[in-house]
Design a protein around this motif. Structure first.
Motif, PDB file in Angstrom:
ATOM      1  N   HIS A 124      -7.955  -3.550  23.472  1.00 27.14           N
ATOM      2  CA  HIS A 124      -9.231  -4.209  23.180  1.00 27.14           C
ATOM      3  C   HIS A 124      -9.313  -5.526  23.955  1.00 27.14           C
ATOM      4  CE1 HIS A 124     -12.391  -6.305  20.951  1.00 27.14           C
ATOM      5  NE2 HIS A 124     -12.774  -5.114  20.497  1.00 27.14           N
ATOM      6  N   PRO A 125     -10.485  -5.859  24.530  1.00 29.49           N
ATOM      7  CA  PRO A 125     -10.607  -7.088  25.341  1.00 29.49           C
ATOM      8  C   PRO A 125     -10.193  -8.359  24.602  1.00 29.49           C
ATOM      9  CG  PRO A 125     -12.509  -5.672  25.670  1.00 29.49           C
ATOM     10  CD  PRO A 125     -11.717  -5.050  24.583  1.00 29.49           C
ATOM     11  N   THR A 126     -10.575  -8.474  23.342  1.00 28.30           N
ATOM     12  CA  THR A 126     -10.214  -9.680  22.592  1.00 28.30           C
ATOM     13  C   THR A 126      -8.710  -9.774  22.420  1.00 28.30           C
ATOM     14  OG1 THR A 126     -12.308  -9.618  21.380  1.00 28.30           O
ATOM     15  CG2 THR A 126     -10.538 -10.928  20.422  1.00 28.30           C
ATOM     16  N   ARG A 132      -7.023 -10.729  25.642  1.00 26.10           N
ATOM     17  CA  ARG A 132      -7.253 -12.140  25.970  1.00 26.10           C
ATOM     18  C   ARG A 132      -6.319 -13.032  25.149  1.00 26.10           C
ATOM     19  NH1 ARG A 132     -12.204 -12.239  24.882  1.00 26.10           N
ATOM     20  NH2 ARG A 132     -12.889 -11.568  26.955  1.00 26.10           N
ATOM     21  N   ILE A 133      -6.156 -12.718  23.863  1.00 21.65           N
ATOM     22  CA  ILE A 133      -5.273 -13.516  23.008  1.00 21.65           C
ATOM     23  C   ILE A 133      -3.823 -13.395  23.478  1.00 21.65           C
ATOM     24  CG2 ILE A 133      -4.315 -13.709  20.671  1.00 21.65           C
ATOM     25  CD1 ILE A 133      -7.055 -14.935  20.943  1.00 21.65           C
TER      26      ILE A 133
END
Length: 445
Positions: A6-8, A11-12
């Motif tokens: 997942h993109p989020t 990113r985290i």
């Protein structure tokens, strides 16, 4: 899609120092204290979740925020003169303004802490409340014992926290966080309360006794008339009125306007005189020490002599007190809105609505057995104008009461007739019926 894709999440994971990776070491107490000061607090202290002083609060706190490790207790001082004027509209403006500031500070603290990866909860001052627990404890956090444990003051005879510097002219706030702090507060080693008994002299309903006992229902019925309990009673007056003319006989125009104002602007206290007259605190005590006579003349007497309506339960201690102590004040009967919705609520609420004066000469032990929707056993002892409640049956009873839980609650709410309940054996007694009547007199409705 896998969660790792997942993109989020990606990113985290790509960040070198994720915000969710909170440091394990305790927060620096000086830093946290300054953070509260910068947000507008006038004093602040910290309490561990496992402190014995908050044993009776812990379950509610953890139910609201299971990750709680530390409680941040903070205060904002109020201006004294607005609270001392007989014009309670002015006093209530001060309560509302400072109450808004308390909540704003809490929100700002939570926002700043969350930005640093620290989870926090601000159980806001006042509403909303946990109505399903009424009339027991109906708040998430009881700010007073937390403030005492944090070293921000001690409880005075009037049941308000007195700060060593600002006196009782303060409002309290609490923020719950999931982090430990490097240094915690401890209760102060003296009580700022002077035991001058001015709060006793000023209270219009006699809720504070010289010996330190507190009549909760007397204070609640009058001082909190425009809060939720009084609102419930007022709506029943509306419902019972035959027409507008009958309503005007029950509720005058100024009372209607005052209730509307509370609903639209904010609930107002009818008295809070105990706060007004208190001279304790380093910043407060000077004029009182300079001239106690002037303090009585300019602050206490105007409140005592104010012509006003005092709201009382019929056949209560407060009714007798007002007639004896303040004959110039007019009493008005109101309904008892501290109605339990469960047997647990009944047992919790019994000490709150007990009228010591009405128990004069009564020394008896009652065993209650509730059946039906709630199966409970309890012992209630009334002795020497005091009441004690305990789970289970203990000692030799003077009266045994066995009652269907639903019927008993209906009786307390005046929805069921006691004679009907006895005939139908929904309520059964073993012992003198006079003891049941004497018991009822201790809890006027």
């Amino acid at each position: 899609m896998k969660i790792s894709e997942h993109p989020t999440v990606k990113r985290i994971h790509s960040q070198q120092t994720p915000r969710i990776a909170q440091e394990s070491k305790p927060l620096d107490a000086d830093w946290l204290r300054q953070l509260a000061f910068d947000a507008g607090a006038d004093d602040v202290g910290f309490v561990q979740i496992d402190r014995h002083e908050i044993d009776d609060q812990r379950d509610d706190i953890l139910n609201a925020f299971p990750r709680t490790k530390t409680l941040i207790s903070y205060i904002v001082r109020m201006h004294r003169e607005p609270l001392r004027t007989p014009a309670r509209s002015v006093a209530n403006l001060e309560f509302h303004h400072v109450g808004d500031k308390i909540n704003e500070i809490g929100r700002n603290l939570v926002r700043t802490l969350e930005d640093r990866g620290i989870r926090a909860l601000n159980p806001a001052m006042g509403f909303p409340m946990e109505m399903d627990k009424f009339p027991g404890k109906i708040w998430v956090v009881s700010h007073k014992p937390i403030a005492v444990a944090a070293g921000l003051g001690m409880m005075g005879i009037h049941r308000n926290v007195i700060h060593h510097k600002f006196g009782n002219f303060i409002l309290l706030g609490t923020v719950l966080i999931d982090a430990e702090v490097s240094q915690y507060g401890q209760p102060i080693d003296f009580n700022p309360c002077l035991e001058c008994k001015l709060c006793v002299a000023a209270c219009p309903v006699g809720a504070i006794s010289p010996q330190g006992e507190f009549n909760f229902s007397a204070c609640y019925s009058h001082n909190y008339r425009e809060f939720m309990g009084g609102f419930t009673d007022w709506t029943e007056e509306v419902a019972d009125s035959k027409n507008r003319f009958d309503y005007r006989k029950r509720v005058n125009d100024s009372e209607s306007a005052s209730m509307w104002q509370s609903l639209s602007f904010g609930a107002n206290y009818k008295a809070a005189y105990c706060l007004s007259v208190c001279p304790a605190g380093e910043d407060v005590i000077g004029p009182y020490l300079a001239s106690k006579k002037t303090h009585l003349k300019e602050i206490v007497k105007p409140l005592q002599e104010k012509e006003e309506t005092i709201y009382v339960l019929k056949n209560s201690d407060a009714e007798e007190y007002v007639a004896k102590r303040f004959p110039k004040k007019q009493t008005k009967y109101v309904g008892n809105s501290l109605r339990p919705g469960s047997i647990s609520g009944f047992l919790q609420g019994v000490p709150l609505v007990f009228q010591p004066g009405k128990s004069n000469g009564l020394n008896a032990t009652y065993h209650f057995t509730f059946t039906g929707d709630e199966n409970r056993k309890a012992t209630i002892v009334i002795q020497d104008k005091k009441i004690f409640t305990e789970e289970g049956h203990h000692g030799e009873p003077d009266l045994r009461v066995t009652a269907d839980a639903k019927t008993w609650l209906g009786f307390l709410a005046k929805e069921k007739n006691i004679a009907w309940a006895l005939l139908r054996r929904k309520i059964r007694i073993k012992g003198s019926p006079r003891l049941l009547l004497a018991f009822g007199k201790c809890f006027p409705t």
